[in-house]
Design a protein around this motif. Sequence first.
Motif, PDB file in Angstrom:
ATOM      1  N   HIS A 240       0.828  -1.200   0.000  1.00  0.00           N
ATOM      2  CA  HIS A 240       0.000   0.000   0.000  1.00  0.00           C
ATOM      3  C   HIS A 240       0.869   1.259   0.000  1.00  0.00           C
ATOM      4  CE1 HIS A 240      -3.579  -2.310   1.954  1.00  0.00           C
ATOM      5  NE2 HIS A 240      -3.301  -2.701   0.736  1.00  0.00           N
ATOM      6  N   ASP A 241       0.422   2.237  -0.743  1.00  0.00           N
ATOM      7  CA  ASP A 241       1.098   3.541  -0.742  1.00  0.00           C
ATOM      8  C   ASP A 241       0.621   4.308   0.491  1.00  0.00           C
ATOM      9  OD1 ASP A 241       2.315   5.919  -1.240  1.00  0.00           O
ATOM     10  OD2 ASP A 241       1.344   6.310  -3.159  1.00  0.00           O
ATOM     11  N   LEU A 354      -9.798   6.621  -1.399  1.00  0.00           N
ATOM     12  CA  LEU A 354      -8.525   6.098  -0.915  1.00  0.00           C
ATOM     13  C   LEU A 354      -8.352   6.362   0.578  1.00  0.00           C
ATOM     14  CD1 LEU A 354      -5.818   4.787  -1.378  1.00  0.00           C
ATOM     15  CD2 LEU A 354      -4.922   6.976  -2.193  1.00  0.00           C
ATOM     16  N   ARG A 358      -7.978   3.463   3.378  1.00  0.00           N
ATOM     17  CA  ARG A 358      -6.818   3.405   4.287  1.00  0.00           C
ATOM     18  C   ARG A 358      -7.248   3.343   5.747  1.00  0.00           C
ATOM     19  NH1 ARG A 358      -2.470   7.891   2.053  1.00  0.00           N
ATOM     20  NH2 ARG A 358      -1.713   6.745   0.217  1.00  0.00           N
ATOM     21  N   SER A 417      -6.086   3.588  -5.220  1.00  0.00           N
ATOM     22  CA  SER A 417      -4.801   4.145  -5.628  1.00  0.00           C
ATOM     23  C   SER A 417      -4.695   4.219  -7.142  1.00  0.00           C
ATOM     24  CB  SER A 417      -3.653   3.294  -5.062  1.00  0.00           C
ATOM     25  OG  SER A 417      -3.667   3.298  -3.646  1.00  0.00           O
TER      26      SER A 417
END
Length: 433
Positions: A240-241, A354, A358, A417
């Motif tokens: 994950h970013d 997003l 998260r 993302s």
Amino acid sequence: MRWSVLFLLLCASCLTASRDRRWLEDEVARRSAGKLDKPDEGIPEDVVLEDGLSSAEAVRIALARSPGLYAELTALDSALADFDEARRPANPRVNFLAPWDPRQFALIFLLPIDAIWQLPFRAKAANLELQRVSESLIQLVLDTQRDVRVAHADAVLGQARLRAREELETAWLDAARLAESRASAGDIAPVEAAAVRAEAETAHDAALRARYEAEIAEARLLFVLGQPWPKLPALSVTAHDTRDLASADALVAAALQNRAELRAAELAVHAAGARGKWERSRVVSMMATVDGQAPVGSNKLNFSLGAQQAELPIFGRNPGGIGRADAALERAVQRYAHTRNSVAYDVVAARATLLRARQSAAIYERIVDAVRENADGSKSAFKSGLETYLVVIDALRRESEVRLRRLDVDAEVLRASAELVRAVGSEDVPEAS
């Protein structure tokens, strides 16, 4: 007159296309995670499958060999051909008479000079249309990249859900066998054992469905990749970013600068305006002549310039062409405004999705540990005779729901993302300052 015509013809021959295949390849390499290549050229050299196929590697494969993408990229060749045709003046025509009898020998060249003064307008409109098509193809590449990443996330999710469903099926089968044993010994009521058997059958059905769903997701990923293999290789999970995102206003500003779709809509406005000027230049049409006449009995021609025919704009001044061009301009203006609004919505929606995903991932990471601890405690209490098996059933059901929801949330992060990269129009998504 003669020199001005020659000058216009020379200028027309010097016009060059503002976009070509090299420009498209450079823009794709700058904005995406892959590069364009000739289709059916195999797997890119930088794709290494020993550690699993990542989403970035999947993008590189799709951009290198997807037949659907390369079918759409031929639009650039068509636009280049239209531009090449638009920048060339119309061919002259020849009328000649070479009699066998004593009639006069004649040779007449017909030059459509109206096409010469229309040529700059026509070439400009074609060049702007070429630019619009090029920007649209950039957006198509970014859309393809998004589709590949989403398909990769779905395939990873399908495999993870299948493993989880099979583990849950095994757990429920073990629980059913234990419940049957306890019921036979008289420790629990037969109705409790029946409830566990029902849950085990439900888990078995869910595992079967998960197997087919994973197969469909893998087939979808193979399809968007251009079928590079008969069977999909092992997949690697994309991390994950976790970088902090810039504000919605900053992301929208970046998207308005980057989105090829918006640039294409802007160029469509300019192209429609150029077509309107071209249509207005077609009010008058005229055919010039270079007339060569030979005296009777002689083959020596004496040439003279003249005009053979001209259309007089009395009853019509190309109202149909001008009206259609004006309507196209108005449509392009409104589409540009709509696209600009759509870009802002895409960015805001992708950013919110997003962030929501998260936060859910962080929450479910804590929930998974809690429900697993609760399930283990319920099993221990049942074995000690402190709780009925209904408590264990409820704990196992809750654990399975949370584990599967956690997988869904992880996939949602990856999809969001990919959507945000597409919405911003570049791999370089601005971070919070």
